[in-house]
Design a protein around this motif. Structure first.
Motif, PDB file in Angstrom:
ATOM      1  N   CYS A 136       0.388   8.152  21.041  1.00 52.18           N
ATOM      2  CA  CYS A 136       1.341   7.756  19.998  1.00 52.18           C
ATOM      3  C   CYS A 136       2.770   8.014  20.444  1.00 52.18           C
ATOM      4  N   ASP A 137       3.669   7.260  19.841  1.00 59.20           N
ATOM      5  CA  ASP A 137       5.090   7.530  19.975  1.00 59.20           C
ATOM      6  C   ASP A 137       5.584   8.397  18.820  1.00 59.20           C
ATOM      7  N   LEU A 138       4.967   8.191  17.654  1.00 58.13           N
ATOM      8  CA  LEU A 138       5.363   8.905  16.448  1.00 58.13           C
ATOM      9  C   LEU A 138       4.139   9.015  15.547  1.00 58.13           C
ATOM     10  N   ALA A 139       4.008  10.165  14.858  1.00 52.30           N
ATOM     11  CA  ALA A 139       2.909  10.330  13.913  1.00 52.30           C
ATOM     12  C   ALA A 139       3.369  11.182  12.746  1.00 52.30           C
ATOM     13  N   VAL A 140       2.772  10.943  11.599  1.00 51.07           N
ATOM     14  CA  VAL A 140       3.001  11.769  10.426  1.00 51.07           C
ATOM     15  C   VAL A 140       1.658  12.376  10.028  1.00 51.07           C
ATOM     16  N   VAL A 141       1.676  13.639   9.658  1.00 50.20           N
ATOM     17  CA  VAL A 141       0.447  14.312   9.242  1.00 50.20           C
ATOM     18  C   VAL A 141       0.278  14.116   7.737  1.00 50.20           C
ATOM     19  N   THR A 142      -0.913  13.710   7.346  1.00 50.55           N
ATOM     20  CA  THR A 142      -1.186  13.430   5.941  1.00 50.55           C
ATOM     21  C   THR A 142      -2.355  14.280   5.446  1.00 50.55           C
ATOM     22  N   ALA A 143      -2.517  14.286   4.136  1.00 50.39           N
ATOM     23  CA  ALA A 143      -3.657  14.965   3.524  1.00 50.39           C
ATOM     24  C   ALA A 143      -3.991  14.245   2.224  1.00 50.39           C
ATOM     25  N   GLU A 144      -5.217  14.364   1.807  1.00 50.94           N
ATOM     26  CA  GLU A 144      -5.641  13.734   0.558  1.00 50.94           C
ATOM     27  C   GLU A 144      -5.751  14.815  -0.512  1.00 50.94           C
ATOM     28  N   LEU A 145      -5.002  14.638  -1.596  1.00 48.54           N
ATOM     29  CA  LEU A 145      -4.972  15.613  -2.674  1.00 48.54           C
ATOM     30  C   LEU A 145      -5.548  15.019  -3.955  1.00 48.54           C
ATOM     31  N   LYS A 146      -6.211  15.862  -4.740  1.00 46.37           N
ATOM     32  CA  LYS A 146      -6.735  15.408  -6.029  1.00 46.37           C
ATOM     33  C   LYS A 146      -5.588  15.045  -6.969  1.00 46.37           C
ATOM     34  N   GLY A 152       5.250  12.096  -1.304  1.00 42.58           N
ATOM     35  CA  GLY A 152       5.325  10.706  -0.884  1.00 42.58           C
ATOM     36  C   GLY A 152       3.945  10.160  -0.560  1.00 42.58           C
ATOM     37  N   ARG A 153       3.702   8.885  -0.902  1.00 39.76           N
ATOM     38  CA  ARG A 153       2.387   8.283  -0.716  1.00 39.76           C
ATOM     39  C   ARG A 153       2.308   7.545   0.629  1.00 39.76           C
ATOM     40  N   ILE A 154       1.141   7.616   1.254  1.00 40.48           N
ATOM     41  CA  ILE A 154       0.889   6.928   2.522  1.00 40.48           C
ATOM     42  C   ILE A 154       0.288   5.560   2.225  1.00 40.48           C
ATOM     43  N   VAL A 155       0.999   4.520   2.599  1.00 40.02           N
ATOM     44  CA  VAL A 155       0.538   3.144   2.373  1.00 40.02           C
ATOM     45  C   VAL A 155      -0.059   2.614   3.672  1.00 40.02           C
ATOM     46  N   ARG A 156      -1.305   2.183   3.593  1.00 44.25           N
ATOM     47  CA  ARG A 156      -2.007   1.645   4.770  1.00 44.25           C
ATOM     48  C   ARG A 156      -2.398   0.195   4.522  1.00 44.25           C
ATOM     49  N   ASN A 157      -2.578  -0.518   5.620  1.00 45.20           N
ATOM     50  CA  ASN A 157      -3.102  -1.886   5.587  1.00 45.20           C
ATOM     51  C   ASN A 157      -4.209  -1.963   6.627  1.00 45.20           C
ATOM     52  N   ARG A 158      -5.442  -2.119   6.123  1.00 44.48           N
ATOM     53  CA  ARG A 158      -6.608  -2.123   7.011  1.00 44.48           C
ATOM     54  C   ARG A 158      -6.665  -0.858   7.866  1.00 44.48           C
ATOM     55  N   GLY A 159      -6.310   0.234   7.237  1.00 39.90           N
ATOM     56  CA  GLY A 159      -6.393   1.520   7.908  1.00 39.90           C
ATOM     57  C   GLY A 159      -5.159   1.906   8.690  1.00 39.90           C
ATOM     58  N   GLU A 160      -4.282   0.966   8.956  1.00 44.73           N
ATOM     59  CA  GLU A 160      -3.087   1.243   9.736  1.00 44.73           C
ATOM     60  C   GLU A 160      -1.917   1.626   8.829  1.00 44.73           C
ATOM     61  N   ALA A 172       3.324   1.795 -10.034  1.00 44.29           N
ATOM     62  CA  ALA A 172       2.166   2.401 -10.698  1.00 44.29           C
ATOM     63  C   ALA A 172       0.941   2.329  -9.803  1.00 44.29           C
ATOM     64  N   GLU A 173       0.807   1.247  -9.066  1.00 44.00           N
ATOM     65  CA  GLU A 173      -0.340   1.096  -8.172  1.00 44.00           C
ATOM     66  C   GLU A 173      -0.250   2.060  -6.996  1.00 44.00           C
ATOM     67  N   ALA A 174       0.949   2.215  -6.442  1.00 49.00           N
ATOM     68  CA  ALA A 174       1.128   3.125  -5.305  1.00 49.00           C
ATOM     69  C   ALA A 174       0.895   4.571  -5.709  1.00 49.00           C
ATOM     70  N   LEU A 175       1.232   4.902  -6.952  1.00 47.38           N
ATOM     71  CA  LEU A 175       1.039   6.273  -7.413  1.00 47.38           C
ATOM     72  C   LEU A 175      -0.430   6.664  -7.493  1.00 47.38           C
ATOM     73  N   LYS A 176      -1.313   5.683  -7.487  1.00 49.27           N
ATOM     74  CA  LYS A 176      -2.749   5.973  -7.508  1.00 49.27           C
ATOM     75  C   LYS A 176      -3.250   6.446  -6.148  1.00 49.27           C
ATOM     76  N   ILE A 177      -2.448   6.236  -5.109  1.00 49.98           N
ATOM     77  CA  ILE A 177      -2.842   6.654  -3.756  1.00 49.98           C
ATOM     78  C   ILE A 177      -2.857   8.178  -3.691  1.00 49.98           C
TER      79      ILE A 177
END
Length: 475
Positions: A136-146, A152-160, A172-177
């Motif tokens: 990678c050139d750049l990465a952000v560390v994420t976690a899934e919280l209840k 800030g929400r992580i938006v993916r497209n087909r996993g990317e 409202a839709e993004a806040l569900k992430i």
């Protein structure tokens, strides 16, 4: 990617790691005059946890961004071998990273906040492994919280990874992430040098946000990835409630690790043991015990409730009874102390000695198999082996000239109760000190020393009360 960025990427030193820790914020929600990163979590300033984790992960350099209360922060972190870089104006996270002068760094860079005390070196190593394996050139560390809350929400497209959307700007839709940005980034140093200057402050707060780095690099088709980790790495501290929660989690983590190593915990929820403490297998820790600093406890010892142990070395098969306070002291094997004893710095209790309730010692060596059962103060003293120290004994070590003097008592001495030794003084081996004595002169070996007022008796001193006869009614 621009040609310049491509050239810089090839200059990276792949095995070199630098950590940039952001510690310039005031921490307004802490409601405290102390800089946020200096608030203690499980006994130590939270910024220390981040620095130690970074060094444990192999960081060759740690650069700490300081701002609010920077003089205090520098006093804590600079002795740990880190470099401090001032952010005099709080102009956002990207601006803070630029203050670390990334253009002078080679290799890979991990960026994290100084208020993430649960981060461990193993976490950083894993982030770095994935970053390097995936090239990678750049990465952000994420976690899934209840409950993602304000993260800030992580938006993916087909996993990317596509973008990071701040909660306040999310639909409202993004806040569900539930996958969130932990605030931890890994980047090649050359990417930071190239793209940080391109970040604009086109937002309400007029600040430069490091999240914009993601979109810039994606736009230029660099290899950008979101590395999913565990929720613990997302735990930051922004107020006193979160501070207490982080402390509780660290104490719990330490207790679990000790139990895995064979330590018996009667109630691990009330075992307050700092990360630096070592305890051997077979030792029993009762509820409501606090053990901190560089303390080391051997095997098969017992630490009873309400004991406080700081920077002390305790051997095997030692019993520390309830309510005992130990500070910078050394207890050899098979010692018993307390209940309610206090051992102050530079006190050493030798093998099989007994120190009982309400005994205080300071800067004292207490010999093998010696006993001080109760209500005694020994300061600046050297006590031999198999000495019996009676109740109420005091070493008068502090003189009118405001200097402290030493008391030396030889082996097998018997000290009667209520004795005062006026230092400097020496008592030879096998001597006997009579109860109630104030000893001001050296006592030779095998001698009896008695220093008290002569008992005086005057018979019939108290007049007898006259006998008063009373009539009683015949039954």
């Amino acid at each position: 990617m621009s040609a310049n960025a491509t050239n810089n990427t090839t200059m990276n030193t792949p095995d070199k790691l630098t950590v940039i820790a952001l510690a310039a914020g005031k921490g307004t929600r802490m409601k405290s005059p102390l800089p946020k990163v200096l608030h203690p979590v499980a006994g130590r300033p939270m910024i220390e946890k981040v620095i130690l984790a970074s060094k444990g992960a192999g960081a060759t350099e740690v650069r700490v961004i300081v701002g609010h209360g920077q003089n205090l922060v520098r006093q804590v972190v600079e002795p740990m071998g880190v470099s401090c870089y001032a952010q005099d104006e709080q102009l956002g996270t990207a601006h803070a990273v630029r203050c670390a002068k990334p253009e002078t760094i080679e290799g890979d860079v991990v960026i994290m906040n100084g208020d993430h005390p649960l981060i461990e070196s193993s976490d950083i190593k894993e982030f770095l492994r994935i970053f390097r394996d995936e090239k990678c050139d750049l990465a952000v560390v994420t976690a899934e919280l209840k409950v993602p809350g304000e993260f800030g929400r992580i938006v993916r497209n087909r996993g990317e990874l596509v973008a990071i959307v701040e909660a306040k700007d999310a639909s409202a839709e993004a806040l569900k992430i539930r996958e969130i940005n932990t605030g931890i980034y890994i980047a090649k140093a050359s990417v930071l040098a190239e793209y940080l200057p391109q970040i604009k402050n086109n937002n309400a707060k007029k600040e430069f946000y490091i999240t914009d780095l993601i979109s810039l690099c994606i736009q230029d088709k660099l290899k950008v990835q979101a590395i999913k980790s565990t929720p613990k790495v997302a735990v930051g501290v922004n107020n006193q409630v979160e501070l207490a929660k982080a402390t509780r989690l660290l104490f719990k983590r330490k207790a679990l690790r000790l139990m895995e190593e064979g330590v018996l915990m009667i109630d691990p929820r009330t075992a307050y043991i700092e990360e630096s403490v070592q305890i051997g297998p077979g030792t029993v820790v009762y509820p409501n015990v606090f053990i901190r600093g560089r303390s080391k406890i051997g095997s098969f010892s017992v630490i009873e409730s309400n004991s406080f142990i700081s920077d002390s070395d305790i051997g095997d098969s030692v019993q520390v009874r309830g309510g005992t306070y130990l500070e910078s002291s050394k207890l050899h094997n098979k010692v018993s102390v307390g209940p309610y004893a206090r051992l102050r710095p530079e006190t050493e209790i030798c093998e099989e000695a007994h120190v009982g309730n309400f005994v205080e010692m300071k800067k004292t060596k207490f010999g093998k198999k010696s006993k001080a059962g109760h209500l005694t103060y020994l300061g600046d003293a050297e006590i031999g082996e198999e000495v019996n120290v009676g109740c109420g004994t005091i070493t008068c070590n502090y003189a009118a000239d405001k200097k402290k003097y030493k008391t030396k008592i030889g082996d097998r001495v018997f000290v009667g109760s209520d004795t005062q030794f006026v230092a400097p003084i020496e008592v030879g081996a096998d001597a006997v000190i009579g109860s109630g004595s104030t000893i001001t002169k050296n006592v030779p070996a095998n001698a009896l020393a008695v220093a008290r007022g002569k008992q005086f008796i005057k018979e019939n001193y108290v007049a007898k009360a006259p006998v008063v006869e009373t009539e009683t009614e015949n039954q």
